[in-house]
Design an enzyme around this catalytic site. Structure first.
Site, PDB file in Angstrom:
ATOM      1  CB  SER A 132      34.793  32.656 -16.531  1.00 19.34           C
ATOM      2  OG  SER A 132      35.901  32.267 -17.536  1.00 19.34           O
ATOM      3  N   GLY A 159      36.135  30.522 -20.495  1.00 20.26           N
ATOM      4  CA  GLY A 159      35.435  31.427 -21.006  1.00 20.26           C
ATOM      5  C   GLY A 159      33.900  31.506 -20.512  1.00 20.26           C
ATOM      6  CB  CYS A 213      36.774  26.357 -17.639  1.00 15.02           C
ATOM      7  SG  CYS A 213      35.345  27.032 -16.685  1.00 15.02           S
ATOM      8  CG  MET A 214      33.962  27.893 -23.115  1.00 10.83           C
ATOM      9  SD  MET A 214      32.575  27.035 -23.479  1.00 10.83           S
ATOM     10  CE  MET A 214      31.480  28.464 -22.398  1.00 10.83           C
ATOM     11  CD  GLN A 273      31.010  24.265 -19.593  1.00 10.75           C
ATOM     12  OE1 GLN A 273      30.526  25.040 -20.303  1.00 10.75           O
ATOM     13  NE2 GLN A 273      31.177  24.376 -18.444  1.00 10.75           N
ATOM     14  CG  ASN A 278      34.224  31.415 -12.910  1.00 16.14           C
ATOM     15  OD1 ASN A 278      32.893  31.382 -12.757  1.00 16.14           O
ATOM     16  ND2 ASN A 278      34.742  32.469 -13.474  1.00 16.14           N
ATOM     17  N   GLY A 329      29.045  27.569 -14.852  1.00 14.08           N
ATOM     18  CA  GLY A 329      27.622  27.580 -14.465  1.00 14.08           C
ATOM     19  C   GLY A 329      27.050  26.473 -15.282  1.00 14.08           C
ATOM     20  CE1 TYR A 330      24.232  26.617 -19.792  1.00 18.39           C
ATOM     21  CE2 TYR A 330      25.673  28.302 -18.962  1.00 18.39           C
ATOM     22  CZ  TYR A 330      24.419  27.865 -19.638  1.00 18.39           C
ATOM     23  OH  TYR A 330      23.523  28.882 -20.053  1.00 18.39           O
ATOM     24  CG  HIS A 366      40.070  27.624 -13.884  1.00 21.02           C
ATOM     25  ND1 HIS A 366      40.245  28.383 -14.936  1.00 21.02           N
ATOM     26  CD2 HIS A 366      38.799  27.595 -13.839  1.00 21.02           C
ATOM     27  CE1 HIS A 366      39.159  28.851 -15.534  1.00 21.02           C
ATOM     28  NE2 HIS A 366      38.040  28.390 -14.741  1.00 21.02           N
ATOM     29  CG  ASP A 396      44.376  28.827 -14.930  1.00 21.18           C
ATOM     30  OD1 ASP A 396      43.926  27.543 -15.072  1.00 21.18           O
ATOM     31  OD2 ASP A 396      43.971  29.824 -14.496  1.00 21.18           O
TER      32      ASP A 396
END
Length: 360
Positions: A46, A220, A247-248, A251, A289, A291-292, A331, A333
C-alpha cells in the site's frame, strides 16, 4: 560523510545522514505513527511509490526477520527516520534495517526532525518529495521535483500477474490482489480456507468460473477511481456470492455501489486508530493505512455505515442492505497492530454459511 537531502514540494529542505541504498528517489511523502512494526510497514505494498516517514524516534533496533514480511519485494520509495539503529538485537533477526534497504534498493535518511516534518504534512497535506545526496544542485533537484508527475498505475505495479492457489480444505475464497498483504492470506489460512489469489483486472465472469464461496477484495495503493474495471467486476459479482473488502477493497466496494471517495489531507497511517462499531458501540483499536476515504454524504441508501473513526468520523465500514457484502477501511489482519477486529474474518465466513442456506 556525504549528507542526504530531503526536499519537499513546498521548498522545505531537511538535511540528514544516508543509510540504505545510495540512489535518488521522488515520491509522495507520508507519515506513520506506529511505535513498532516498521518491517511490516516497509513491505506493505500500500506504500507503493511513497516516501515513508516514521514518527517514532528510533527505528531499526530489532532488525529484519524472516517472518514479518507483508510482501517479498517492498515498493516504497524511501524511508525517513529521526534515528536509525545501526545495530539490531532480537533472536529472530536476520539482518539490520540498513542492510535490508541496501538489498532492496530503497534509500533512507536519518537525523531528520520528524516532528517538524510531520507537522508540515499535517498542515499542508501529503506532497511530492525528493531524497538525494547533497552533491547535487539544490535548484536542479527542486526543478526536477516540480516537473515530476507521479505514476497512477500503482496497483498494476504490485498486483500478481497470474492467479495462484493457497490451498486449504475449507471454503473457496477468491482473493483479488490490489497490493495484497500476506497477513490477509494468513488469516484465511488459519481458518483452513482454500484460496485463489487473482490479478486486479479479473472480470466478474472469470471470478464466477472459479466457483467461489466468497470474494475478498484486498488492500492496495493509490486512487480507487483509477480502477473502473474493478468496479465493473464487483457489480457483476455482487448478489451472487458474499463479498468482503479491506482498505482499497472497501473504497472500491463503496464506489461500485454509487458512493464517492476523496483524497484526505494526510490520511490515516498507524496502528492505534480507535474505531466505533455503530450498532453495538464497541471500540476497536485498529491498524490503518489509507490516503483516501469514502464520503459519508455520498453513500446511497443501499449502503449503511457500520464503523466510524472516533476522532474525525471518517467512514470506516459499510454494509449492503440487500446483498451479503460488507467492507472496512481498517486492517482487521493487523500486521502490525492490534488484533481487536480479527473477528471480521469469522463474520465473513459465517455470512457465507448463511448465504448458502438462504440461496438453496
Amino acid at each position: 560523510m556525504t549528507k542526504r537531502l530531503l526536499i519537499l514540494e513546498d521548498g522545505t529542505i531537511f538535511e540528514g545522514e544516508p543509510f540504505g541504498a545510495d540512489i535518488d528517489v521522488t515520491g509522495e511523502i507520508v507519515f506513520n505513527t506506529g511505535m513498532t512494526g516498521y518491517q511490516e510497514s516497509i513491505t506493505d505494498q500500500s506504500y507503493n511509490g511513497q516516501i515513508l516517514t516514521f514518527t517514532y524516534p528510533l527505528i531499526g533496533n530489532y532488525g529484519i526477520n524472516r517472518d514479518d514480511y507483508e510482501s517479498i519485494s517492498p515498493t516504497c520509495k524511501g524511508v525517513v527516520v529521526s534515528e536509525v539503529s545501526r545495530l539490531a538485537s532480537n533472536w529472530r533477526k536476520q539482518m539490520t534495517l540498513d542492510a535490508f534497504l541496501k538489498i532492496k534498493g530503497i534509500p533512507g535518511i536519518s537525523g531528520i526532525d520528524t516532528r517538524a516534518l510531520t507537522k508540515i504534512i499535517r498542515q499542508h497535506g501529503t506532497m511530492k518529495a525528493t531524497m538525494a545526496d547533497d552533491g547535487d544542485s539544490i535548484q536542479h533537484l527542486k526543478d526536477q521535483l516540480r516537473a515530476t508527475v507521479l505514476p497512477t498505475n500503482t496497483i498494476e505495479q504490485v498486483s500478481t500477474k497470474t492467479a495462484y492457489p493457497a490451498p486449504g480444505i475449507g471454503k473457496n475464497i477468491v482473493l483479488v490482489d490490489f497490493g495484497l498483504k500476506h497477513s490477509i492470506l494468513r488469516e484465511f489460512s488459519k481458518r483452513q480456507c482454500n484460496i485463489t489469489v487473482v490479478p486486479f483486472n479479473i472480470t466478474a465472469e472469470e471470478v464466477l468460473q472459479l466457483n467461489p464461496d466468497g470474494l475478498m477484495l484486498s488492500n492496495g495503493p493509490g486512487n480507487p477511481e483509477d480502477l473502473p474495471e474493478a468496479l465493473d467486476m464487483i457489480r457483476g459479482v455482487q448478489g451472487k456470492i458474499p463479498i468482503f473488502g479491506i482498505c482499497m477493497g472497501h473504497q472500491l466496494f463503496s464506489l461500485a455501489n454509487g458512493a464517492k471517495t476523496c483524497k484526505m489531507t494526510f490520511g490515516h497511517r498507524g496502528f492505534n486508530h480507535a474505531v466505533r462499531e455503530i450498532a453495538t458501540g464497541r471500540i476497536d483499536f485498529t491498524s490503518q493505512n489509507h490516503g483516501y476515504a469514502v464520503e459519508r454524504s455520498s453513500l446511497p441508501d443501499t449502503l449503511m455505515v457500520t464503523h466510524e473513526d472516533i476522532n474525525d468520523k471518517t467512514v470506516e465500514g459499510v454494509k449492503h442492505r440487500d446483498f451479503p457484502a460488507f467492507s472496512v477501511q481498517f486492517h482487521p489482519d493487523a500486521a502490525p497492530g492490534p488484533h481487536d477486529a480479527s473477528y471480521l474474518f469469522d463474520e465473513f465466513l459465517e455470512m457465507i454459511d448463511s448465504w448458502r442456506c438462504t440461496s438453496k
